[in-house]
Design a protein around this motif. Structure first.
Motif, PDB file in Angstrom:
ATOM      1  N   GLY A  31      11.180 -59.521  51.291  1.00 45.67           N
ATOM      2  CA  GLY A  31      12.389 -60.082  50.731  1.00 45.67           C
ATOM      3  C   GLY A  31      13.280 -59.072  50.034  1.00 45.67           C
ATOM      4  O   GLY A  31      13.969 -59.399  49.059  1.00 45.67           O
ATOM      5  N   ALA A  32      13.299 -57.831  50.532  1.00 39.77           N
ATOM      6  CA  ALA A  32      14.135 -56.788  49.937  1.00 39.77           C
ATOM      7  C   ALA A  32      15.573 -56.899  50.428  1.00 39.77           C
ATOM      8  O   ALA A  32      15.880 -57.624  51.388  1.00 39.77           O
ATOM      9  N   ARG A  33      16.449 -56.155  49.790  1.00 40.37           N
ATOM     10  CA  ARG A  33      17.854 -56.175  50.198  1.00 40.37           C
ATOM     11  C   ARG A  33      18.084 -55.365  51.470  1.00 40.37           C
ATOM     12  O   ARG A  33      19.026 -55.654  52.229  1.00 40.37           O
ATOM     13  N   GLU A  36       7.744 -41.063  60.750  1.00 33.79           N
ATOM     14  CA  GLU A  36       8.708 -41.800  59.934  1.00 33.79           C
ATOM     15  C   GLU A  36       8.944 -43.189  60.524  1.00 33.79           C
ATOM     16  O   GLU A  36       9.056 -43.359  61.738  1.00 33.79           O
ATOM     17  N   THR A  37       9.000 -44.169  59.658  1.00 35.89           N
ATOM     18  CA  THR A  37       9.263 -45.540  60.082  1.00 35.89           C
ATOM     19  C   THR A  37       9.935 -46.277  58.934  1.00 35.89           C
ATOM     20  O   THR A  37      10.275 -45.671  57.924  1.00 35.89           O
ATOM     21  N   THR A  38      10.123 -47.569  59.081  1.00 34.67           N
ATOM     22  CA  THR A  38      10.725 -48.361  58.005  1.00 34.67           C
ATOM     23  C   THR A  38       9.929 -49.638  57.783  1.00 34.67           C
ATOM     24  O   THR A  38       9.336 -50.194  58.718  1.00 34.67           O
ATOM     25  N   VAL A  39       9.936 -50.087  56.547  1.00 38.14           N
ATOM     26  CA  VAL A  39       9.427 -51.412  56.220  1.00 38.14           C
ATOM     27  C   VAL A  39      10.630 -52.352  56.272  1.00 38.14           C
ATOM     28  O   VAL A  39      11.559 -52.221  55.467  1.00 38.14           O
ATOM     29  N   PRO A  40      10.682 -53.268  57.218  1.00 32.82           N
ATOM     30  CA  PRO A  40      11.836 -54.159  57.324  1.00 32.82           C
ATOM     31  C   PRO A  40      12.061 -54.960  56.043  1.00 32.82           C
ATOM     32  O   PRO A  40      11.104 -55.342  55.355  1.00 32.82           O
ATOM     33  N   ALA A  41      13.312 -55.218  55.728  1.00 34.39           N
ATOM     34  CA  ALA A  41      13.654 -55.933  54.496  1.00 34.39           C
ATOM     35  C   ALA A  41      12.975 -57.295  54.433  1.00 34.39           C
ATOM     36  O   ALA A  41      12.562 -57.748  53.356  1.00 34.39           O
ATOM     37  N   VAL A  42      12.839 -57.957  55.562  1.00 41.09           N
ATOM     38  CA  VAL A  42      12.327 -59.317  55.578  1.00 41.09           C
ATOM     39  C   VAL A  42      10.867 -59.411  55.136  1.00 41.09           C
ATOM     40  O   VAL A  42      10.423 -60.462  54.672  1.00 41.09           O
ATOM     41  N   VAL A  43      10.118 -58.315  55.244  1.00 43.34           N
ATOM     42  CA  VAL A  43       8.684 -58.359  54.940  1.00 43.34           C
ATOM     43  C   VAL A  43       8.425 -58.801  53.507  1.00 43.34           C
ATOM     44  O   VAL A  43       7.571 -59.652  53.242  1.00 43.34           O
ATOM     45  N   PRO A  67       2.558 -58.038  56.475  1.00 42.80           N
ATOM     46  CA  PRO A  67       2.637 -57.817  55.019  1.00 42.80           C
ATOM     47  C   PRO A  67       1.259 -57.646  54.429  1.00 42.80           C
ATOM     48  O   PRO A  67       0.259 -58.082  55.013  1.00 42.80           O
ATOM     49  N   THR A  68       1.172 -57.016  53.256  1.00 43.86           N
ATOM     50  CA  THR A  68      -0.076 -56.911  52.513  1.00 43.86           C
ATOM     51  C   THR A  68      -0.137 -58.065  51.518  1.00 43.86           C
ATOM     52  O   THR A  68       0.776 -58.233  50.698  1.00 43.86           O
ATOM     53  N   ALA A  69      -1.205 -58.846  51.574  1.00 45.91           N
ATOM     54  CA  ALA A  69      -1.293 -60.062  50.780  1.00 45.91           C
ATOM     55  C   ALA A  69      -1.161 -59.790  49.286  1.00 45.91           C
ATOM     56  O   ALA A  69      -0.489 -60.538  48.565  1.00 45.91           O
ATOM     57  N   ALA A  70      -1.777 -58.722  48.807  1.00 48.20           N
ATOM     58  CA  ALA A  70      -1.743 -58.443  47.368  1.00 48.20           C
ATOM     59  C   ALA A  70      -0.322 -58.173  46.886  1.00 48.20           C
ATOM     60  O   ALA A  70       0.046 -58.546  45.762  1.00 48.20           O
ATOM     61  N   GLU A 107       1.619 -61.545  46.952  1.00 47.80           N
ATOM     62  CA  GLU A 107       1.254 -62.350  45.789  1.00 47.80           C
ATOM     63  C   GLU A 107       1.873 -61.795  44.509  1.00 47.80           C
ATOM     64  O   GLU A 107       2.315 -62.557  43.639  1.00 47.80           O
ATOM     65  N   LEU A 108       1.905 -60.481  44.372  1.00 45.11           N
ATOM     66  CA  LEU A 108       2.507 -59.849  43.193  1.00 45.11           C
ATOM     67  C   LEU A 108       3.973 -60.246  43.044  1.00 45.11           C
ATOM     68  O   LEU A 108       4.450 -60.520  41.929  1.00 45.11           O
ATOM     69  N   ARG A 109       4.687 -60.323  44.156  1.00 43.00           N
ATOM     70  CA  ARG A 109       6.112 -60.633  44.125  1.00 43.00           C
ATOM     71  C   ARG A 109       6.398 -62.044  43.587  1.00 43.00           C
ATOM     72  O   ARG A 109       7.508 -62.309  43.122  1.00 43.00           O
ATOM     73  N   ARG A 110       5.404 -62.916  43.642  1.00 43.43           N
ATOM     74  CA  ARG A 110       5.621 -64.277  43.162  1.00 43.43           C
ATOM     75  C   ARG A 110       5.776 -64.334  41.643  1.00 43.43           C
ATOM     76  O   ARG A 110       6.361 -65.278  41.111  1.00 43.43           O
ATOM     77  N   THR A 111       5.228 -63.332  40.948  1.00 41.79           N
ATOM     78  CA  THR A 111       5.285 -63.344  39.481  1.00 41.79           C
ATOM     79  C   THR A 111       6.028 -62.145  38.885  1.00 41.79           C
ATOM     80  O   THR A 111       6.469 -62.202  37.742  1.00 41.79           O
ATOM     81  N   THR A 112       6.160 -61.067  39.668  1.00 45.91           N
ATOM     82  CA  THR A 112       6.722 -59.819  39.148  1.00 45.91           C
ATOM     83  C   THR A 112       7.743 -59.258  40.119  1.00 45.91           C
ATOM     84  O   THR A 112       7.398 -59.001  41.282  1.00 45.91           O
TER      85      THR A 112
END
Length: 319
Positions: free
Chosen positions: A244-246, A235-242, A200-203, A206-211
């Motif tokens: 917390g997406a659906r 082409e690839t995917t960002v897994p949902a778990v990274v 994951p990218t830290a920034a 961290e953004l997800r904690r407030t927005t």
């Protein structure tokens, strides 16, 4: 893995194996300053690079390894070319432009690779309730394309282009690094931002904690991007778990390299490569993307050549 990269792995491995046999004596350890050009604070390059610099200082007595926080790939490649940094992180697409002397570079840059590290994921971040569902929905909106002289900016402009949008006239473009982009999105000063980084990218975490935010699916531009700019884009995917997406989100990935000038002494390049692998557990503590470092795939550095000192380490360390 695309055909070009598979062939690159095979050719590189063959060259490493058939290169003339060197003695088994270790080359002399380097001394002096070995500065490490990383990237935006809050990004993966910054964390990985800081961990690598610490490793170099700890395991090479007599070496100091200052960490340079930079704009990203383009900035890093220019710094290596100018002798302002000895080793740097870069995206493969920016490196390809550099060695050919293509824009944004005015002349060929004399860089070679020590290793392929991991793949970057392009992340187009918007508020969860944003009406933006694809790249074309960015028309008329305030969008950060990444910091000046970053690899993110290169790929963001290319993505807009293949979607039929001009970064100069169809969006209100900002040039912010990842932490400033996250802050601007949280404050409502921009509507979206691009980021090309590991997971994951830290920034973003961290953004997800407030927005509440989400990633925009880029599946509709991946094919056009690869057709226009080559097989470095896959082409690839960002897994949902990274984050917390659906569900997982389709995106585009680009390899990352660790690079140096082509005239770096062989012994120095040997040790810088060796320490990557010998210190991998320590690097994983700096950032989990270091888990992806693999001796078998690290030599797949197309379109860059491997440094001869790095080749020696791969050859002598093979099982």
């Amino acid at each position: 893995m695309p055909v070009a990269r598979l062939l690159a792995v095979a050719v590189a491995l063959t060259m490493v194996l058939i290169t003339g046999c060197a003695g088994n004596d270790e080359p002399p350890r380097p001394t002096g300053e070995i500065s490490v050009a990383t990237g935006n604070r809050g990004g993966v390059y910054a964390a990985y690079g800081a961990g690598y610099a610490e490793l170099v200082e700890r395991r090479l007595p007599g070496v100091t390894a200052p960490v340079l926080y930079t704009g990203g790939s383009v900035d890093n490649l220019r710094r290596v070319a100018a002798g302002e940094a000895e080793v740097a992180f870069t995206l493969a697409d920016s490196a390809a432009d550099a060695v050919e002397g293509l824009a944004p570079f005015s002349r060929p840059v004399p860089v070679v690779a020590l290793a392929a590290l991991y793949d970057n994921y392009v992340q187009l971040v918007v508020p969860s309730d944003s009406p933006v569902r694809n790249v074309t929905d960015l028309r008329g909106r305030r969008v950060s394309l990444g910091a000046v002289d970053s690899g993110t900016a290169v790929i963001a402009e290319r993505i807009l282009g293949v979607a039929g949008l001009s970064p100069d006239s169809d969006v209100a473009a900002e040039r912010l690094d990842v932490r400033d982009s996250a802050s601007a999105l949280a404050d409502g000063r921009i509507d979206a931002f691009f980021w090309s980084g590991g997971l994951p990218t830290a920034a973003i975490t961290e953004l997800r904690r407030t927005t509440p935010v989400r990633l925009v699916d880029l599946g509709d531009v991946v094919g056009a991007l690869a057709r226009s700019y080559g097989e470095l884009y896959t082409e690839t995917t960002v897994p949902a778990v990274v984050y917390g997406a659906r569900s997982a989100v389709t995106t585009v990935s680009v390899p990352n390299f660790l690079v140096v000038r082509s005239d770096m002494p062989d012994a120095e390049a040997y040790w810088l490569t060796r320490l990557l692998f010998e210190g991998q557990r320590e690097l994983i503590r700096a950032h989990p993307e270091a888990r992806r470092l693999d001796r078998r795939t690290a030599i797949a550095t197309y379109p860059l050549d491997l440094h001869p000192g790095a080749e020696r380490w791969y050859r002598e360390s093979r099982p």
